[in-house]
Design an enzyme around this catalytic site. Structure first.
Site, PDB file in Angstrom:
ATOM      1  N   CYS A  13      -1.888  36.643 -23.843  1.00 30.28           N
ATOM      2  CA  CYS A  13      -3.095  37.436 -23.622  1.00 30.28           C
ATOM      3  C   CYS A  13      -3.538  37.183 -22.183  1.00 30.28           C
ATOM      4  CB  CYS A  13      -4.193  37.137 -24.648  1.00 30.28           C
ATOM      5  SG  CYS A  13      -4.897  35.491 -24.605  1.00 30.28           S
ATOM      6  N   CYS A  87      -2.475  41.967 -22.575  1.00 28.84           N
ATOM      7  CA  CYS A  87      -2.205  41.458 -21.225  1.00 28.84           C
ATOM      8  C   CYS A  87      -1.849  42.593 -20.278  1.00 28.84           C
ATOM      9  CB  CYS A  87      -1.133  40.377 -21.227  1.00 28.84           C
ATOM     10  SG  CYS A  87       0.497  40.938 -21.688  1.00 28.84           S
ATOM     11  N   CYS A  91       2.631  41.940 -18.595  1.00 27.71           N
ATOM     12  CA  CYS A  91       3.648  41.415 -19.502  1.00 27.71           C
ATOM     13  C   CYS A  91       5.038  41.843 -19.055  1.00 27.71           C
ATOM     14  CB  CYS A  91       3.415  41.915 -20.921  1.00 27.71           C
ATOM     15  SG  CYS A  91       1.918  41.279 -21.650  1.00 27.71           S
TER      16      CYS A  91
END
Length: 139
Positions: A13, A87, A91
């Site tokens: 996250c 995120c 990512c």
């Protein structure tokens, strides 16, 4: 008895301070050494969210010793499952990984009362994930 983990899971996250830490805590607690657990954030916070620590403590899981960690390419490459929790574009994507995106409310800035439902939703998703990993092992 030392055994190789059935799978490795990375929770990602933004701040690695709430959702991913609670998910890692549940998976470690519920799966034991059957699953290798990592968590990271694209922009890690200075500390784990105190409300997340308190909410997890209420269900008997202590995550107070955890520190938010920066997301690395190596962590993604070393994981079978990459579970993102908001995120965004940070990512990294690698072929051959199982990606899951869990849309969960961000507990940042919320009190423990508001974090409990998020915690409970994470627990349900972790239980389903463990069942999926176990089913893969039986094939």
């Amino acid at each position: 008895m030392s055994s190789t983990p059935a799978a490795s899971v990375l929770f990602v996250c933004v701040h690695n301070a709430g959702r991913s830490q609670m998910a890692a805590g549940f998976l470690t607690h519920l799966a034991g050494d059957r699953v290798e657990v990592r968590s990271a954030g694209s922009v890690p916070a200075d500390q784990v969210n105190p409300a997340a620590i308190e909410a997890m403590k209420e269900v008997g899981i202590d995550i107070s010793d955890q520190q938010p960690k920066i997301l690395t390419t190596e962590a993604v490459q070393a994981s079978d499952y990459v579970i993102t929790m908001g995120c965004g574009d940070a990512c990294p994507i690698f072929p051959g990984k199982k990606y899951l995106d869990w849309a969960l409310e961000d507990p940042a800035g919320k009190g423990v009362e508001s974090v409990r439902p998020i915690r409970d939703e994470i627990k349900a998703r972790i239980e389903a994930l463990i069942a999926e990993i176990d089913a893969q092992q039986e094939k």
